[in-house]
Design an enzyme around this catalytic site. Structure first.
Site, PDB file in Angstrom:
ATOM      1  N   LYS A   1       5.655  58.317  12.397  1.00  0.00           N
ATOM      2  CA  LYS A   1       5.005  57.042  12.054  1.00  0.00           C
ATOM      3  C   LYS A   1       4.015  56.649  13.160  1.00  0.00           C
ATOM      4  O   LYS A   1       2.901  56.190  12.884  1.00  0.00           O
ATOM      5  CB  LYS A   1       6.083  55.970  11.870  1.00  0.00           C
ATOM      6  CG  LYS A   1       5.572  54.551  11.810  1.00  0.00           C
ATOM      7  CD  LYS A   1       5.474  53.992  10.427  1.00  0.00           C
ATOM      8  CE  LYS A   1       4.767  52.652  10.473  1.00  0.00           C
ATOM      9  NZ  LYS A   1       4.644  51.950   9.273  1.00  0.00           N
TER      10      LYS A   1
ATOM     11  N   LYS B   1       0.793  46.304  16.979  1.00  0.00           N
ATOM     12  CA  LYS B   1       2.175  46.693  17.311  1.00  0.00           C
ATOM     13  C   LYS B   1       2.325  48.221  17.277  1.00  0.00           C
ATOM     14  O   LYS B   1       2.876  48.834  18.193  1.00  0.00           O
ATOM     15  CB  LYS B   1       3.143  46.041  16.308  1.00  0.00           C
ATOM     16  CG  LYS B   1       4.582  46.518  16.475  1.00  0.00           C
ATOM     17  CD  LYS B   1       5.469  46.181  15.288  1.00  0.00           C
ATOM     18  CE  LYS B   1       6.783  46.959  15.383  1.00  0.00           C
ATOM     19  NZ  LYS B   1       7.664  46.809  14.253  1.00  0.00           N
TER      20      LYS B   1
HETATM   21  P1  NAD Z   1       9.416  40.248   8.739  1.00  0.00           P
HETATM   22  O1  NAD Z   1       9.244  39.597  10.054  1.00  0.00           O
HETATM   23  O2  NAD Z   1       8.774  39.687   7.528  1.00  0.00           O
HETATM   24  O3  NAD Z   1      10.985  40.427   8.414  1.00  0.00           O
HETATM   25  C1  NAD Z   1      11.947  40.725   9.377  1.00  0.00           C
HETATM   26  C2  NAD Z   1      13.212  39.960   9.016  1.00  0.00           C
HETATM   27  O4  NAD Z   1      14.259  40.328   9.929  1.00  0.00           O
HETATM   28  C3  NAD Z   1      13.053  38.428   9.126  1.00  0.00           C
HETATM   29  O5  NAD Z   1      13.393  37.828   7.890  1.00  0.00           O
HETATM   30  C4  NAD Z   1      14.016  38.035  10.249  1.00  0.00           C
HETATM   31  O6  NAD Z   1      14.609  36.774  10.065  1.00  0.00           O
HETATM   32  C5  NAD Z   1      15.042  39.161  10.157  1.00  0.00           C
HETATM   33  N1  NAD Z   1      15.830  39.329  11.381  1.00  0.00           N
HETATM   34  C6  NAD Z   1      15.410  39.421  12.657  1.00  0.00           C
HETATM   35  N2  NAD Z   1      16.452  39.578  13.501  1.00  0.00           N
HETATM   36  C7  NAD Z   1      17.558  39.605  12.723  1.00  0.00           C
HETATM   37  C8  NAD Z   1      18.945  39.741  13.000  1.00  0.00           C
HETATM   38  N3  NAD Z   1      19.399  39.874  14.246  1.00  0.00           N
HETATM   39  N4  NAD Z   1      19.819  39.701  11.962  1.00  0.00           N
HETATM   40  C9  NAD Z   1      19.370  39.541  10.686  1.00  0.00           C
HETATM   41  N5  NAD Z   1      18.064  39.403  10.359  1.00  0.00           N
HETATM   42  C10 NAD Z   1      17.169  39.445  11.374  1.00  0.00           C
HETATM   43  O7  NAD Z   1       8.911  41.774   8.977  1.00  0.00           O
HETATM   44  P2  NAD Z   1       8.425  42.807   7.846  1.00  0.00           P
HETATM   45  O8  NAD Z   1       6.975  42.630   7.582  1.00  0.00           O
HETATM   46  O9  NAD Z   1       9.400  42.791   6.727  1.00  0.00           O
HETATM   47  O10 NAD Z   1       8.562  44.185   8.664  1.00  0.00           O
HETATM   48  C11 NAD Z   1       9.831  44.756   8.920  1.00  0.00           C
HETATM   49  C12 NAD Z   1       9.611  46.101   9.602  1.00  0.00           C
HETATM   50  O11 NAD Z   1       8.836  46.945   8.745  1.00  0.00           O
HETATM   51  C13 NAD Z   1       8.857  46.017  10.930  1.00  0.00           C
HETATM   52  O12 NAD Z   1       9.440  46.893  11.842  1.00  0.00           O
HETATM   53  C14 NAD Z   1       7.452  46.424  10.553  1.00  0.00           C
HETATM   54  O13 NAD Z   1       6.745  47.008  11.636  1.00  0.00           O
HETATM   55  C15 NAD Z   1       7.712  47.434   9.456  1.00  0.00           C
HETATM   56  N6  NAD Z   1       6.609  47.588   8.500  1.00  0.00           N
HETATM   57  C16 NAD Z   1       5.994  46.482   7.993  1.00  0.00           C
HETATM   58  C17 NAD Z   1       4.937  46.659   7.100  1.00  0.00           C
HETATM   59  C18 NAD Z   1       4.229  45.453   6.513  1.00  0.00           C
HETATM   60  O14 NAD Z   1       3.168  45.646   5.925  1.00  0.00           O
HETATM   61  N7  NAD Z   1       4.764  44.251   6.626  1.00  0.00           N
HETATM   62  C19 NAD Z   1       4.528  47.942   6.734  1.00  0.00           C
HETATM   63  C20 NAD Z   1       5.218  49.043   7.227  1.00  0.00           C
HETATM   64  C21 NAD Z   1       6.256  48.850   8.127  1.00  0.00           C
END
Ligand code: NAD
Length: 296
Positions: free
Chosen positions: A171, A246
């Site tokens: 990735k 990031k």
């Molecule tokens: P987001 O911030 O929308 O969601 C993350 C969730 O995790 C939040 O709801 C938060 O409250 C929860 N969280 C944090 N700590 C926690 C804990 N200790 N216990 C329970 N819940 C907890 O992020 P996202 O956009 O959904 O992205 C998630 C992952 O996917 C990231 O690592 C990101 O880099 C990756 N990603 C995101 C995208 C995108 O387009 N958004 C694309 C590919 C990969």
């Protein structure tokens, strides 16, 4: 019916849960955000009161968390997955995190006799909603085979990239390349503008000649040639500039730890850092063309 403990119901986690429910899994979900839990409940997930309740007795645990520190705390923390009775559950971390943390958490899981894979995804919120993510998986062969049925409902392609941490490695390499090619695509359009080239003409050439790349042919950073690209929607994300920064940071961290020369990756990180610092983190990453035009 197999039970999945799902932790992290954000932009990506919530639609992934929806597709797992659609595929017939029982999902026991947990997030620190009450709103996120309420939304997942409305989608049909069972909501657990805490992390331990979500994972106890599950067949698989899937985490979709913001960064390495969250993954470390969810798995290794005092009341974390590895300390609170995940039993024989297969552990699948779909978050995008640094390779070192992924390997460390998998070693800790192995020490407890649990099987784990790192399984970061590509395809963004649209891909998660459509169940069309590309998933890069790192882990032992038997763990990856066990993971497939849990990942298939959310993906269009699952690539076993190698041993523990190699999903994150793949990735990091892919997204570093994406950041570099997007800046390159934008520079070509900015130069073309100065030279009096029509966007459609430059698109037709670059999409069919040796400059062809995904950043142009599928995600063109100027409005017009690719109707679905964020450029047509005032650069509403899509994939945010903050997420791109990031991922570029993760790639540079990996390059430094492993003595790899990635000068263009470093330059891409510097450019996206400036763009984010100017308050553009929520825009789609292709909006970097505005910065290159000198418009912030
Ligand atoms: P987001 O911030 O929308 O969601 C993350 C969730 O995790 C939040 O709801 C938060 O409250 C929860 N969280 C944090 N700590 C926690 C804990 N200790 N216990 C329970 N819940 C907890 O992020 P996202 O956009 O959904 O992205 C998630 C992952 O996917 C990231 O690592 C990101 O880099 C990756 N990603 C995101 C995208 C995108 O387009 N958004 C694309 C590919 C990969």
């Amino acid at each position: 019916m197999a039970i999945i403990g799902f932790i992290g119901l954000g932009n990506m986690g919530r639609p992934m849960v929806r597709n797992l429910l659609k595929a017939g899994y029982r999902v026991r979900a947990f997030d620190l955000s009450t709103t996120a839990c309420e939304q997942a409940a409305a989608d049909g997930a069972e909501i657990a009161d805490n992390l331990a309740a979500a994972v106890t007795g599950a067949d698989a645990v899937i985490t979709m968390l913001p960064a390495g520190a969250h993954v470390r705390s969810v798995y290794l923390g005092e009341e974390g997955v590895l300390t609170s009775g995940a039993g024989n559950a297969l552990l699948i971390d779909c978050s995008t995190i640094d390779v070192e943390t992924a390997r460390e958490v998998q070693r800790a899981a192995a020490d407890k006799g649990a099987q784990m894979v790192d399984a970061p995804v590509s395809g963004g919120v649209g891909g998660a909603e459509a169940g069309q993510l590309t998933i890069m998986v790192g882990g032992e062969d038997t763990a990856v085979e066990r993971a497939r049925p849990f990942l298939e409902p959310v993906s269009r392609l699952i690539v076993h990239a190698g041993g523990p941490g190699n999903g994150q490695a793949a990735k990091a390499c892919n997204n570093m390349l994406l950041g570099i090619t997007m800046i390159g695509a934008c520079e070509a359009f900015v130069l073309g503008e100065k030279l009096g080239l029509d966007h459609e003409k430059l698109f037709e050439v670059t999409a069919n000649a040796s400059g062809q790349c995904w950043s142009i042919s599928s995600y063109c950073p100027v409005a017009g040639p690719v109707p679905g690209s964020p450029a047509n929607n005032d650069y509403k994300a899509g994939f945010t500039a903050a997420m791109m920064l990031k991922d570029l940071r993760l790639a540079q961290e990996a390059a430094q730890h492993n003595d790899a020369a990635t000068p263009l990756g470093a330059q891409a990180q510097a450019i996206y850092s400036m763009f984010n610092a100017a308050g553009n983190g929520d825009l789609d990453f292709s909006a970097i063309i505005r910065f290159l035009r000198g418009g912030g």
